[in-house]
Design a protein around this motif. Structure first.
Motif, mmCIF file in Angstrom:
data_model
loop_
_atom_site.group_PDB
_atom_site.id
_atom_site.type_symbol
_atom_site.label_atom_id
_atom_site.label_comp_id
_atom_site.label_asym_id
_atom_site.label_seq_id
_atom_site.Cartn_x
_atom_site.Cartn_y
_atom_site.Cartn_z
ATOM 1 N N ARG A 52 0.739 -1.459 -0.009
ATOM 2 C CA ARG A 52 0.119 0.141 0.076
ATOM 3 C C ARG A 52 0.804 1.207 -0.055
ATOM 4 O O ARG A 52 0.489 2.175 -0.808
ATOM 5 C CB ARG A 52 -0.891 0.068 1.374
ATOM 6 N N ALA A 53 1.993 1.207 0.855
ATOM 7 C CA ALA A 53 2.706 2.408 0.945
ATOM 8 C C ALA A 53 3.443 2.741 -0.505
ATOM 9 O O ALA A 53 3.641 4.075 -1.145
ATOM 10 C CB ALA A 53 3.796 2.258 1.862
ATOM 11 N N ALA A 54 4.058 1.606 -1.115
ATOM 12 C CA ALA A 54 4.612 1.951 -2.522
ATOM 13 C C ALA A 54 3.543 2.235 -3.302
ATOM 14 O O ALA A 54 4.215 2.936 -4.130
ATOM 15 C CB ALA A 54 5.147 0.346 -2.749
ATOM 16 N N LEU A 55 2.428 1.596 -3.471
ATOM 17 C CA LEU A 55 1.432 2.039 -4.325
ATOM 18 C C LEU A 55 1.067 3.532 -4.101
ATOM 19 O O LEU A 55 1.172 4.391 -5.096
ATOM 20 C CB LEU A 55 0.141 1.285 -4.278
ATOM 21 N N PHE A 56 0.759 3.858 -3.066
ATOM 22 C CA PHE A 56 0.512 5.384 -2.927
ATOM 23 C C PHE A 56 1.769 6.463 -2.963
ATOM 24 O O PHE A 56 1.277 7.396 -3.360
ATOM 25 C CB PHE A 56 -0.267 5.586 -1.345
ATOM 26 N N SER A 57 3.014 6.177 -2.825
ATOM 27 C CA SER A 57 3.976 6.841 -2.872
ATOM 28 C C SER A 57 4.320 7.147 -4.360
ATOM 29 O O SER A 57 4.703 7.974 -4.789
ATOM 30 C CB SER A 57 5.234 6.313 -2.098
ATOM 31 N N ALA A 58 3.967 5.991 -5.150
ATOM 32 C CA ALA A 58 4.277 5.956 -6.519
ATOM 33 C C ALA A 58 3.071 6.920 -7.291
ATOM 34 O O ALA A 58 3.308 7.715 -8.295
ATOM 35 C CB ALA A 58 4.418 4.493 -7.184
ATOM 36 N N ASN A 59 1.977 6.643 -7.095
ATOM 37 C CA ASN A 59 0.794 7.529 -7.537
ATOM 38 C C ASN A 59 -0.086 7.783 -6.356
ATOM 39 O O ASN A 59 -0.868 6.980 -6.024
ATOM 40 C CB ASN A 59 0.140 6.505 -8.554
ATOM 41 N N PRO A 60 -0.104 8.873 -5.622
ATOM 42 C CA PRO A 60 -0.824 9.383 -4.639
ATOM 43 C C PRO A 60 -2.307 9.668 -5.032
ATOM 44 O O PRO A 60 -3.268 9.726 -4.142
ATOM 45 C CB PRO A 60 -0.466 10.339 -3.933
ATOM 46 N N GLN A 76 -7.620 3.642 -1.311
ATOM 47 C CA GLN A 76 -7.950 2.439 -1.487
ATOM 48 C C GLN A 76 -6.991 1.610 -2.225
ATOM 49 O O GLN A 76 -6.889 2.126 -3.250
ATOM 50 C CB GLN A 76 -9.342 2.036 -1.680
ATOM 51 N N ARG A 77 -6.486 0.574 -1.863
ATOM 52 C CA ARG A 77 -5.661 -0.127 -2.868
ATOM 53 C C ARG A 77 -6.584 -1.294 -3.664
ATOM 54 O O ARG A 77 -7.318 -2.050 -2.600
ATOM 55 C CB ARG A 77 -4.522 -1.151 -2.130
ATOM 56 N N ASP A 78 -6.952 -1.154 -4.797
ATOM 57 C CA ASP A 78 -7.806 -1.792 -5.715
ATOM 58 C C ASP A 78 -7.213 -2.760 -6.413
ATOM 59 O O ASP A 78 -6.247 -2.475 -7.064
ATOM 60 C CB ASP A 78 -8.774 -0.636 -6.306
ATOM 61 N N HIS A 79 -7.914 -3.687 -6.768
ATOM 62 C CA HIS A 79 -7.555 -4.780 -7.854
ATOM 63 C C HIS A 79 -8.249 -4.451 -8.954
ATOM 64 O O HIS A 79 -9.318 -4.348 -9.148
ATOM 65 C CB HIS A 79 -7.953 -6.219 -7.355
ATOM 66 N N ILE A 80 -7.428 -4.113 -10.066
ATOM 67 C CA ILE A 80 -8.113 -3.804 -11.450
ATOM 68 C C ILE A 80 -8.944 -4.934 -11.733
ATOM 69 O O ILE A 80 -10.220 -4.829 -12.116
ATOM 70 C CB ILE A 80 -6.967 -3.633 -12.565
ATOM 71 N N VAL A 81 -8.392 -6.182 -11.759
ATOM 72 C CA VAL A 81 -9.466 -7.449 -12.028
ATOM 73 C C VAL A 81 -9.585 -7.952 -10.859
ATOM 74 O O VAL A 81 -8.701 -8.372 -9.933
ATOM 75 C CB VAL A 81 -8.659 -8.317 -13.011
ATOM 76 N N SER A 82 -10.726 -7.953 -10.427
ATOM 77 C CA SER A 82 -11.086 -8.733 -8.701
ATOM 78 C C SER A 82 -10.539 -9.813 -8.397
ATOM 79 O O SER A 82 -10.800 -10.655 -9.588
ATOM 80 C CB SER A 82 -12.364 -8.180 -8.486
ATOM 81 N N LEU A 83 -10.330 -10.267 -7.536
ATOM 82 C CA LEU A 83 -10.058 -11.593 -7.115
ATOM 83 C C LEU A 83 -11.238 -12.393 -7.204
ATOM 84 O O LEU A 83 -10.840 -13.595 -7.891
ATOM 85 C CB LEU A 83 -9.715 -11.614 -5.477
ATOM 86 N N VAL A 90 -1.425 -9.075 -7.154
ATOM 87 C CA VAL A 90 0.088 -8.886 -7.378
ATOM 88 C C VAL A 90 0.031 -7.207 -7.775
ATOM 89 O O VAL A 90 -0.654 -7.015 -8.017
ATOM 90 C CB VAL A 90 0.652 -9.710 -8.495
ATOM 91 N N PRO A 91 1.190 -6.508 -7.477
ATOM 92 C CA PRO A 91 1.243 -5.082 -7.606
ATOM 93 C C PRO A 91 0.784 -4.778 -9.082
ATOM 94 O O PRO A 91 0.164 -3.880 -9.061
ATOM 95 C CB PRO A 91 2.733 -4.953 -7.558
ATOM 96 N N GLY A 92 0.977 -5.591 -10.090
ATOM 97 C CA GLY A 92 0.369 -5.263 -11.486
ATOM 98 C C GLY A 92 -0.928 -5.059 -11.620
ATOM 99 O O GLY A 92 -1.507 -4.824 -12.677
ATOM 100 N N ASN A 93 -1.503 -5.638 -10.640
ATOM 101 C CA ASN A 93 -2.987 -5.694 -10.816
ATOM 102 C C ASN A 93 -3.912 -4.804 -9.674
ATOM 103 O O ASN A 93 -4.867 -5.046 -9.454
ATOM 104 C CB ASN A 93 -3.547 -7.105 -10.470
ATOM 105 N N THR A 94 -3.107 -3.831 -9.319
ATOM 106 C CA THR A 94 -3.340 -2.987 -8.284
ATOM 107 C C THR A 94 -3.566 -1.527 -8.625
ATOM 108 O O THR A 94 -2.677 -1.046 -9.492
ATOM 109 C CB THR A 94 -2.703 -2.905 -7.076
ATOM 110 N N GLN A 95 -4.294 -0.531 -8.202
ATOM 111 C CA GLN A 95 -4.609 0.680 -8.535
ATOM 112 C C GLN A 95 -4.800 1.550 -7.360
ATOM 113 O O GLN A 95 -5.667 0.969 -6.366
ATOM 114 C CB GLN A 95 -5.260 1.113 -9.767
ATOM 115 N N GLY A 96 -4.707 2.751 -7.358
ATOM 116 C CA GLY A 96 -5.222 3.673 -5.988
ATOM 117 C C GLY A 96 -6.503 4.108 -6.341
ATOM 118 O O GLY A 96 -6.620 5.058 -7.672
#
Length: 119
Positions: A52-60, A76-83, A90-96
């Protein structure tokens, strides 16, 4: 004290009367809920906090709001394609996303999930 009248079994096509309040006759017991065996494993704990910290620091900023020209912080850390739809945790399937966009996306996924036949 009067008791409730018997009701028909809730299994489709069964007309047996049920008196115990369970809604199902002895021939059609309700199935217990169980997690599907192919459900993706969620990341939890410290690893999740680091991601979460890495995701929000890369793109807040919220990805969905940015597409609409708005500036909103991602919370919110969201899965682009839901589980639930086969996506991986995985990090490639997440977005803020902000809370409002995440809630709207989650509602759309839930409604879509109710309409899809089970895999």
């Amino acid at each position: 004290m009067p008791s409730a009248p018997p009701k028909p079994c809730s299994h489709p096509g069964c007309g047996a009367l049920v008196r115990d309040g369970s809604g199902r006759c002895a021939k059609h017991p309700a199935k217990a809920w169980a997690k599907r065996p192919d459900t993706a494993k969620r990341i939890t704990g410290r690893k999740l906090q680091q991601l979460r910290a890495a995701l929000f620091s890369a793109n807040p900023l919220c990805v969905a709001c940015e597409k609409l020209g708005r500036v909103t912080l991602a919370t919110q850390r969201d899965h682009i394609v839901s589980l639930g739809e086969g996506g991986a945790d995985v990090p490639g399937n997440t977005q803020g996303l902000c809370d409002d966009c995440h809630e709207a996306k989650s509602l759309a996924e839930a409604l879509r999930g109710r309409r899809l036949p089970p895999r």
